[in-house]
Design a protein around this motif. Structure first.
Motif, short mmCIF file in Angstrom:
data_model
loop_
_atom_site.label_atom_id
_atom_site.label_comp_id
_atom_site.label_asym_id
_atom_site.label_seq_id
_atom_site.Cartn_x
_atom_site.Cartn_y
_atom_site.Cartn_z
N LYS A 159 0.83 -1.22 0.00
CA LYS A 159 0.00 0.00 0.00
C LYS A 159 0.85 1.26 0.00
CE LYS A 159 -2.11 -1.17 3.79
NZ LYS A 159 -1.51 -2.49 3.87
N THR A 160 1.81 1.32 0.93
CA THR A 160 2.61 2.54 1.07
C THR A 160 3.48 2.75 -0.18
OG1 THR A 160 2.58 2.22 3.44
CG2 THR A 160 4.23 3.74 2.59
N THR A 161 4.00 1.65 -0.71
CA THR A 161 4.80 1.75 -1.92
C THR A 161 3.97 2.35 -3.06
OG1 THR A 161 5.92 -0.26 -1.21
CG2 THR A 161 6.19 0.37 -3.52
N LEU A 183 -2.67 7.77 6.77
CA LEU A 183 -3.67 7.41 7.78
C LEU A 183 -3.39 6.06 8.43
CD1 LEU A 183 -7.19 8.66 6.73
CD2 LEU A 183 -5.59 9.57 8.37
N ASP A 184 -2.16 5.59 8.26
CA ASP A 184 -1.73 4.45 9.06
C ASP A 184 -1.22 5.09 10.35
OD1 ASP A 184 -0.76 2.19 10.15
OD2 ASP A 184 0.41 1.54 8.42
N LEU A 185 -2.20 5.44 11.22
CA LEU A 185 -1.90 6.37 12.31
C LEU A 185 -0.93 5.81 13.35
CD1 LEU A 185 -5.44 7.93 12.79
CD2 LEU A 185 -3.50 8.89 11.57
N GLY A 188 2.52 4.36 10.56
CA GLY A 188 2.66 4.97 9.23
C GLY A 188 4.11 5.12 8.81
N ASP A 189 4.37 4.87 7.54
CA ASP A 189 5.75 5.04 7.09
C ASP A 189 5.86 5.82 5.79
OD1 ASP A 189 4.67 2.92 5.77
OD2 ASP A 189 5.90 1.41 6.76
N VAL A 190 4.89 6.70 5.56
CA VAL A 190 4.99 7.60 4.40
C VAL A 190 6.21 8.51 4.58
CG1 VAL A 190 3.91 9.58 3.27
CG2 VAL A 190 2.57 7.53 3.73
N VAL A 264 -4.54 8.87 -0.09
CA VAL A 264 -4.56 8.46 1.31
C VAL A 264 -3.98 7.05 1.45
CG1 VAL A 264 -5.99 8.20 3.37
CG2 VAL A 264 -6.68 9.81 1.58
N ASP A 265 -2.88 6.95 2.19
CA ASP A 265 -2.33 5.63 2.52
C ASP A 265 -3.03 5.18 3.80
OD1 ASP A 265 -0.77 3.38 2.56
OD2 ASP A 265 0.93 4.34 3.54
N THR A 266 -3.43 3.93 3.84
CA THR A 266 -4.22 3.49 5.01
C THR A 266 -3.53 2.35 5.75
OG1 THR A 266 -5.44 1.87 3.70
CG2 THR A 266 -6.38 4.08 3.82
#
Ligand code: ATP
Ligand code: MG
Length: 400
Positions: A159-161, A183-185, A188-190, A264-266
């Motif tokens: 997902k993040t990739t 939003l990987d609260l 998260g690794d954005v 939005v990354d989740t």
């Protein structure tokens, strides 16, 4: 009627702005000056007719004065969008946003780039005159920008990739008009995926003045060199408890009125925050790994969301880490999910490196088997994509 105001001593720049705005509704009022007046009234009193929408602080104005002037205009006439012509560097960008500048335009920008920036600023001005609501009217921004949720029931599938590459790829066609929200609260690794060290995070963005004023909210975003903004996850996982679904809903409403694309990354699964995103998302990018739990997870996810009537209007299914050796075929996977796979991304040697370096593949342009699929994903969000013949994409999807 002067919709656009330009202040600069540089007559050659005025010529470029005049060409850029010629096809647009409304006229340009030019003040040839190397300094700024003490307040906006001196400028506005010289205009007649409809109120101006876009103020361009052109090249060769003292930057400190320009920023001060922008702050006053932003405070007194929030419905006017301000563009500042200056070289982009992180310090100037941050100060500009804090002064209420909507966008920075390079002094070397050609007429097309200037026109795009003025058009975006005009849209934002229209939106602000109607309050925080989305920009009305025709076209792709009619209901505000697109909210693209990158989702999967299972973790670690990419997902993040995909979210970071999508944001960077969209930033190449729509610079300064893309924001990626992590939003990987909890985990998260954005920020690490984009090599950012955010000064502020989502915790700041959902509290206080930022909730009332999109300009304040923008000061909490982090600039990325690929001309995109990022709103990163909290530094401490505990902060997640303070962020509710309503916070997320309000935040997304604000962001879509300011940006063309909100990526939005989740976190994996369908938790409260993900459901809040889905209520507003125009698009969902479903990421599926090449294993049975991941594929079943997508099928169950579709069923639940259809029952809840929370399926976003546009669906994009990405089969990631595709590999023939898994013993599964594309046909098996599509039959289980009950929908065609839109994009196949092969297992790649470069992607783990790019994650570790914090430079998305679409940013550094390394050659890689996954590049083609990532570009196809970005293309699906370009304005005229629907109009193009693309049905064949399904048939072309092959697992290598
Ligand atoms: N097509 C691919 N080929 C090889 N490695 C990949 C591929 N896609 C992603 N990866 C790698 O897999 C790892 C997990 O990816 P990523 O962090 O994007 O997954 P995620 O779904 O966001 O995980 P989480 O659910 O933990 O947030 C990363 O190291 C990434 O580089
Ligand atoms: Mg992730």
């Amino acid at each position: 009627m002067s919709r656009f105001i330009l202040i600069t001593p540089n007559a050659e720049y005025e010529r470029r702005v005049r060409i850029a705005t010629a096809p647009m509704r409304g006229t340009l009022h030019y003040f040839q000056a190397a300094y700024l007046p003490s307040g906006p009234d001196e400028v506005l009193s010289q205009l007649s007719g409809e109120p101006p929408e876009v103020l361009i602080l052109g090249p060769e104005l003292p930057i400190v004065d320009a920023l001060k002037f922008a702050s006053i205009v932003d405070l007194q006439f929030p419905e006017i969008s301000i563009l500042l012509v200056a070289e982009e560097d992180p310090a100037t960008t941050l100060q500009s946003m804090r002064s209420g500048v909507r966008d920075l335009v390079s002094p070397d920008a050609d007429t097309d780039t200037i026109r795009a920036a003025v058009e975006r600023a005009g849209l934002a001005a229209a939106g602000r005159r109607r309050g925080l609501g989305p920009t009305a009217g025709e076209g792709p921004m009619a209901d505000g920008g697109r909210i693209i949720a990158v989702m999967s029931p299972k973790g670690g599938v990419g997902k993040t990739t995909l979210a970071t590459n999508l944001a960077v790829g969209l930033g190449q066609t729509a610079p300064m008009s893309v924001v990626i929200v992590d939003l990987d609260l909890q985990f998260g690794d954005v920020a690490s995926g984009l090599l950012l060290q955010p000064e502020f995070t989502i915790t700041d963005a959902v509290a206080g003045a930022a909730t009332q004023d999109a300009m304040v909210l923008k000061t909490y975003l982090t600039m990325h060199p690929a001309n995109i903004y990022a709103l990163c996850a909290p530094n401490n996982p505990i902060e997640m408890d303070r962020i509710t679904g309503e916070h997320i809903s309000h935040l997304l409403t604000q962001l879509k009125s300011e940006f063309q694309y909100v990526v939005v990354d989740t976190a994996p699964g369908l938790g409260e925050h993900v459901l809040a995103v889905l209520e507003q998302a125009t698009d969902a990018v479903w990421v599926c790994g090449m294993d049975i739990p991941s594929i079943r997870g997508i099928r169950t996810g579709f069923q639940i969301l259809s029952e809840l009537e929370l399926m976003p209007a546009n669906r994009h299914i990405v089969l990631n880490m595709a590999d023939k050796k898994t013993g599964l075929t594309l046909q098996d996977i599509e039959a289980t999910i009950g929908a065609p796979v839109d994009i196949v991304l092969p297992r790649s040697r470069t992607l783990p490196f790019s994650t570790n370096k914090g430079i998305p593949l679409l940013q550094d342009g390394s050659r890689d088997a996954a590049l083609k699929g990532l570009r196809q994903l970005v293309d699906r969000f370009k304005p005229n994509w629907e109009a193009r013949p693309h049905k064949k994409l399904h048939r072309r999807a092959v697992v290598q």
